[in-house]
Design an enzyme around this catalytic site. Structure first.
Site, mmCIF file in Angstrom:
data_model
loop_
_atom_site.group_PDB
_atom_site.id
_atom_site.type_symbol
_atom_site.label_atom_id
_atom_site.label_comp_id
_atom_site.label_asym_id
_atom_site.label_seq_id
_atom_site.Cartn_x
_atom_site.Cartn_y
_atom_site.Cartn_z
ATOM 1 N N GLY A 119 -8.352 9.237 9.748
ATOM 2 C CA GLY A 119 -8.640 9.290 11.167
ATOM 3 C C GLY A 119 -9.751 10.374 11.488
ATOM 4 N N ASN A 159 -8.849 1.705 10.124
ATOM 5 C CA ASN A 159 -7.852 1.391 11.289
ATOM 6 C C ASN A 159 -8.481 2.112 12.554
ATOM 7 O OD1 ASN A 159 -4.341 1.673 12.202
ATOM 8 N ND2 ASN A 159 -5.876 0.875 13.325
ATOM 9 N N THR A 160 -8.315 3.337 12.425
ATOM 10 C CA THR A 160 -8.829 4.452 13.579
ATOM 11 C C THR A 160 -10.300 3.927 13.833
ATOM 12 O OG1 THR A 160 -7.401 6.108 12.741
ATOM 13 C CG2 THR A 160 -8.866 6.684 14.175
ATOM 14 N N LYS A 201 0.828 -1.090 0.139
ATOM 15 C CA LYS A 201 -0.189 -0.118 0.072
ATOM 16 C C LYS A 201 0.912 1.240 -0.046
ATOM 17 C CE LYS A 201 -3.227 2.859 2.915
ATOM 18 N NZ LYS A 201 -3.734 3.003 4.110
ATOM 19 N N ALA A 257 -9.711 5.533 4.339
ATOM 20 C CA ALA A 257 -9.614 6.598 5.320
ATOM 21 C C ALA A 257 -10.726 7.468 5.464
ATOM 22 C CB ALA A 257 -8.372 7.637 4.705
ATOM 23 N N GLY A 258 -11.259 7.656 6.611
ATOM 24 C CA GLY A 258 -12.206 8.683 6.836
ATOM 25 C C GLY A 258 -13.340 8.002 7.341
#
Length: 261
Positions: free
Chosen positions: A161, A209-210, A100, A187-188
């Site tokens: 995040g 992830n977050t 990635k 993301a997001g």
């Protein structure tokens, strides 16, 4: 419509949810969340991980023991040279050529630097890597990345995040229509409905992830994300009804006593 496994390059995945391994409070929580997610591919930050560690008492040892497909990433890289060097390091340390690629523009927004992302992707594809680039939600850039030879394209839903969810679903839909390689929203994502929306738009997968690690109960959120991705995919394949301004009766009115003929 029939469905099959998510295929990225030569890799087939049993789950369309890809998860990160950072930000958990400890290794036990990481293990539990990964298992609850049902994910078969996990991403690891090469620059922050001891890739030579072995055994189940280390993260990399646990991931290898459990048979996860590892997706090394170039998190923390702000130029082409660092991103390319990081991918080469991962391969030298025995990881696959699946990478990635993140080349960030600044440390405040963490938006990708599109120009440098394109250049890093071009170099790595030429060197035989299977490249999954983190990029903006720009359809033109997505098409350029596909033309370079990237195995998938990973447009952001919102800043890394942020938990804001998909800010521009129309661009994501255009990207899905414009390219033939897998589209993975990266993301997001903040909660399960965001993941479901990405899948309902026709995306092939979601990376997060977050949203899991930062939840009050990460293991429960991991399970919720697993179900959301599955539900969103099923809804997309089923085909939603058209949106209409006015009501449409659920039951036919023809032949009903008192109905207008």
């Amino acid at each position: 419509m029939t469905d099959g496994p998510l295929k990225i390059g030569d890799v087939e995945l049993g789950s369309r949810l890809i998860v990160g391994t950072g930000k958990y409070k400890d290794l036990d929580q990481t293990r539990s969340a990964l298992e609850a997610s049902g994910s078969s591919m996990v991403t690891v930050a090469v620059r922050r991980l001891d890739l030579e560690a072995k055994g189940g008492d280390s993260l990399i040892g646990y991931l290898k023991d459990k048979g996860y497909t590892l997706l090394p990433n170039t998190a923390g890289c702000y130029n082409v040279d660092d991103a390319v060097r990081t991918c080469r390091l991962a391969r030298e340390l025995g990881m696959s050529g699946l990478v990635k690629v993140e080349v960030l523009g600044d440390d405040k927004t963490l938006f990708p630097d599109v120009v440098q992302t394109l250049e890093a992707a071009r170099i790595l594809v030429d060197e035989g890597f299977t490249v999954l680039p983190y990029t903006t939600d720009d359809p033109i850039t997505a098409k350029k990345l596909e033309d370079i030879g990237c195995a998938a394209v990973m447009p952001l839903a919102a800043p890394i995040g942020s938990g804001l969810g998909i800010r521009n679903p129309y661009n994501i839909e255009i990207i899905r229509e414009a390219i033939s390689v897998p589209v993975i929203v990266d993301a997001g994502v903040g909660t399960a409905s965001d993941a479901a929306e990405a899948m309902e738009l026709g995306c092939d997968g979601v990376l997060m992830n977050t949203a899991i690690a930062g939840a009050d109960e990460p293991v429960r959120m991991a399970r919720a994300m697993k179900l959301a991705v599955e539900a969103g995919r099923e809804a997309y394949l089923a085909g939603r009804i058209p949106r209409r301004l006015y009501a449409t009766a659920s039951s036919p009115l023809q032949g009903v006593i008192g109905s207008r003929q």
